[in-house]
Design a protein around this motif. Structure first.
Motif, PDB file in Angstrom:
ATOM      1  N   CYS A  21       0.842  -1.196   0.000  1.00  0.00           N
ATOM      2  CA  CYS A  21       0.000   0.000   0.000  1.00  0.00           C
ATOM      3  C   CYS A  21       0.875   1.242   0.000  1.00  0.00           C
ATOM      4  O   CYS A  21       2.101   1.166   0.070  1.00  0.00           O
ATOM      5  CB  CYS A  21      -0.967  -0.021   1.175  1.00  0.00           C
ATOM      6  SG  CYS A  21      -0.169   0.242   2.744  1.00  0.00           S
ATOM      7  N   CYS A  43      -3.020  -0.008   8.508  1.00  0.00           N
ATOM      8  CA  CYS A  43      -3.456  -1.369   8.792  1.00  0.00           C
ATOM      9  C   CYS A  43      -2.380  -2.079   9.616  1.00  0.00           C
ATOM     10  O   CYS A  43      -1.326  -1.522   9.896  1.00  0.00           O
ATOM     11  CB  CYS A  43      -3.701  -2.124   7.490  1.00  0.00           C
ATOM     12  SG  CYS A  43      -2.179  -2.383   6.534  1.00  0.00           S
ATOM     13  N   VAL A  44      -2.630  -3.333   9.968  1.00  0.00           N
ATOM     14  CA  VAL A  44      -1.684  -4.126  10.752  1.00  0.00           C
ATOM     15  C   VAL A  44      -0.340  -4.249  10.037  1.00  0.00           C
ATOM     16  O   VAL A  44       0.718  -4.102  10.649  1.00  0.00           O
ATOM     17  CB  VAL A  44      -2.281  -5.519  11.062  1.00  0.00           C
ATOM     18  CG1 VAL A  44      -1.248  -6.433  11.672  1.00  0.00           C
ATOM     19  CG2 VAL A  44      -3.503  -5.386  11.968  1.00  0.00           C
ATOM     20  N   ASP A  88      -9.703   4.083  10.740  1.00  0.00           N
ATOM     21  CA  ASP A  88     -10.218   2.989   9.928  1.00  0.00           C
ATOM     22  C   ASP A  88     -10.866   1.959  10.846  1.00  0.00           C
ATOM     23  O   ASP A  88     -10.185   1.135  11.454  1.00  0.00           O
ATOM     24  CB  ASP A  88      -9.090   2.349   9.124  1.00  0.00           C
ATOM     25  CG  ASP A  88      -9.570   1.295   8.149  1.00  0.00           C
ATOM     26  OD1 ASP A  88     -10.737   0.838   8.265  1.00  0.00           O
ATOM     27  OD2 ASP A  88      -8.785   0.919   7.265  1.00  0.00           O
ATOM     28  N   ARG A 115     -12.483  -0.605  10.224  1.00  0.00           N
ATOM     29  CA  ARG A 115     -12.447  -1.994   9.753  1.00  0.00           C
ATOM     30  C   ARG A 115     -11.076  -2.640   9.879  1.00  0.00           C
ATOM     31  O   ARG A 115     -10.975  -3.849  10.043  1.00  0.00           O
ATOM     32  CB  ARG A 115     -12.879  -2.068   8.293  1.00  0.00           C
ATOM     33  CG  ARG A 115     -14.318  -1.712   8.089  1.00  0.00           C
ATOM     34  CD  ARG A 115     -14.687  -1.899   6.645  1.00  0.00           C
ATOM     35  NE  ARG A 115     -15.978  -1.297   6.375  1.00  0.00           N
ATOM     36  CZ  ARG A 115     -16.537  -1.286   5.205  1.00  0.00           C
ATOM     37  NH1 ARG A 115     -15.927  -1.831   4.174  1.00  0.00           N
ATOM     38  NH2 ARG A 115     -17.702  -0.721   5.035  1.00  0.00           N
ATOM     39  N   ALA A 116     -10.016  -1.848   9.728  1.00  0.00           N
ATOM     40  CA  ALA A 116      -8.681  -2.444   9.697  1.00  0.00           C
ATOM     41  C   ALA A 116      -7.622  -1.606  10.418  1.00  0.00           C
ATOM     42  O   ALA A 116      -6.447  -1.890  10.293  1.00  0.00           O
ATOM     43  CB  ALA A 116      -8.250  -2.661   8.243  1.00  0.00           C
ATOM     44  N   ALA A 131      -4.936  -0.087  12.833  1.00  0.00           N
ATOM     45  CA  ALA A 131      -4.008  -0.705  13.790  1.00  0.00           C
ATOM     46  C   ALA A 131      -3.252   0.334  14.609  1.00  0.00           C
ATOM     47  O   ALA A 131      -2.192   0.059  15.142  1.00  0.00           O
ATOM     48  CB  ALA A 131      -3.036  -1.609  13.040  1.00  0.00           C
ATOM     49  N   SER A 157      -7.863   2.091  16.432  1.00  0.00           N
ATOM     50  CA  SER A 157      -9.254   1.752  16.134  1.00  0.00           C
ATOM     51  C   SER A 157      -9.606   0.315  16.507  1.00  0.00           C
ATOM     52  O   SER A 157     -10.512   0.085  17.301  1.00  0.00           O
ATOM     53  CB  SER A 157      -9.560   1.979  14.650  1.00  0.00           C
ATOM     54  OG  SER A 157      -9.533   3.347  14.365  1.00  0.00           O
ATOM     55  N   ILE A 158      -8.905  -0.638  15.930  1.00  0.00           N
ATOM     56  CA  ILE A 158      -9.125  -2.047  16.255  1.00  0.00           C
ATOM     57  C   ILE A 158      -7.967  -2.565  17.096  1.00  0.00           C
ATOM     58  O   ILE A 158      -8.155  -3.161  18.141  1.00  0.00           O
ATOM     59  CB  ILE A 158      -9.269  -2.902  14.975  1.00  0.00           C
ATOM     60  CG1 ILE A 158     -10.495  -2.463  14.186  1.00  0.00           C
ATOM     61  CG2 ILE A 158      -9.371  -4.380  15.327  1.00  0.00           C
ATOM     62  CD1 ILE A 158     -10.666  -3.199  12.883  1.00  0.00           C
ATOM     63  N   TYR A 159      -6.777  -2.331  16.605  1.00  0.00           N
ATOM     64  CA  TYR A 159      -5.545  -2.713  17.299  1.00  0.00           C
ATOM     65  C   TYR A 159      -4.777  -1.442  17.630  1.00  0.00           C
ATOM     66  O   TYR A 159      -5.050  -0.383  17.073  1.00  0.00           O
ATOM     67  CB  TYR A 159      -4.666  -3.596  16.400  1.00  0.00           C
ATOM     68  CG  TYR A 159      -5.367  -4.810  15.878  1.00  0.00           C
ATOM     69  CD1 TYR A 159      -5.596  -5.908  16.703  1.00  0.00           C
ATOM     70  CD2 TYR A 159      -5.818  -4.859  14.572  1.00  0.00           C
ATOM     71  CE1 TYR A 159      -6.256  -7.033  16.228  1.00  0.00           C
ATOM     72  CE2 TYR A 159      -6.481  -5.982  14.083  1.00  0.00           C
ATOM     73  CZ  TYR A 159      -6.693  -7.060  14.917  1.00  0.00           C
ATOM     74  OH  TYR A 159      -7.340  -8.165  14.454  1.00  0.00           O
TER      75      TYR A 159
END
Length: 159
Positions: free
Chosen positions: A55, A85-86, A106, A108-109, A111, A114-116
């Protein structure tokens, strides 16, 4: 917006618009040192790349490594319009990026909170300072408009 972010942020937004013109998801990424921009994702398309899943953040990191002659990017700042992202967060930790400045989260993904929260994980050998939410609405809007246009829908939330 702090003074040290504004000019670099304009570059990241320009990169997002360049990506959109190429038909890519409009995410911009630039890396700076104390003197200014060191690298950017440039006009590389992930579809033209020989690296699967690469990316724009990773492209910018590769270019910074070439410019510095070292894959360790200690002391550098990565400006990105979307939360990493991760994969990108792991690469930032490994490269010892000093600071990440990003726009839209983000859900959804993400890192970086947000999520992680890989960049702040004290179990890892390096943590990255994070400045989140810079021009968040503008960053989110450019991506949403891109996907609305691609899907032919006027508002994907109503689907």
């Amino acid at each position: 917006m702090p003074w040290w972010i504004e000019d670099q942020w304009k570059l990241a937004m320009r990169e997002a618009r360049n990506a959109e013109e190429m038909g890519e998801v409009p995410v911009g990424a630039v890396i700076t040192d104390a003197d200014g921009m060191l690298s950017r994702a440039d006009s590389i398309s992930r579809f033209q790349s020989t690296t699967d899943g690469a990316c724009r953040r990773l492209f910018a990191m590769r270019e910074a490594a070439k410019a510095t002659g070292n894959y360790r990017l200690a002391g550098l700042t990565l400006y990105c319009t979307m939360e990493p992202c991760v994969m990108c967060a792991g690469a930032m930790v490994h490269a010892r990026i000093k600071r990440l400045v990003y726009g839209a989260a983000d859900a959804r993904a993400g890192a970086s909170g947000s999520i992680y929260n890989i960049l702040a994980d004290t179990r890892l050998n390096h943590q990255v300072e994070v400045v989140a939410g810079v021009m968040e609405e503008e960053c989110r809007a450019i991506v949403q408009k891109f996907f609305e246009k691609k899907s032919g829908r006027s508002n994907p939330k109503n689907v």
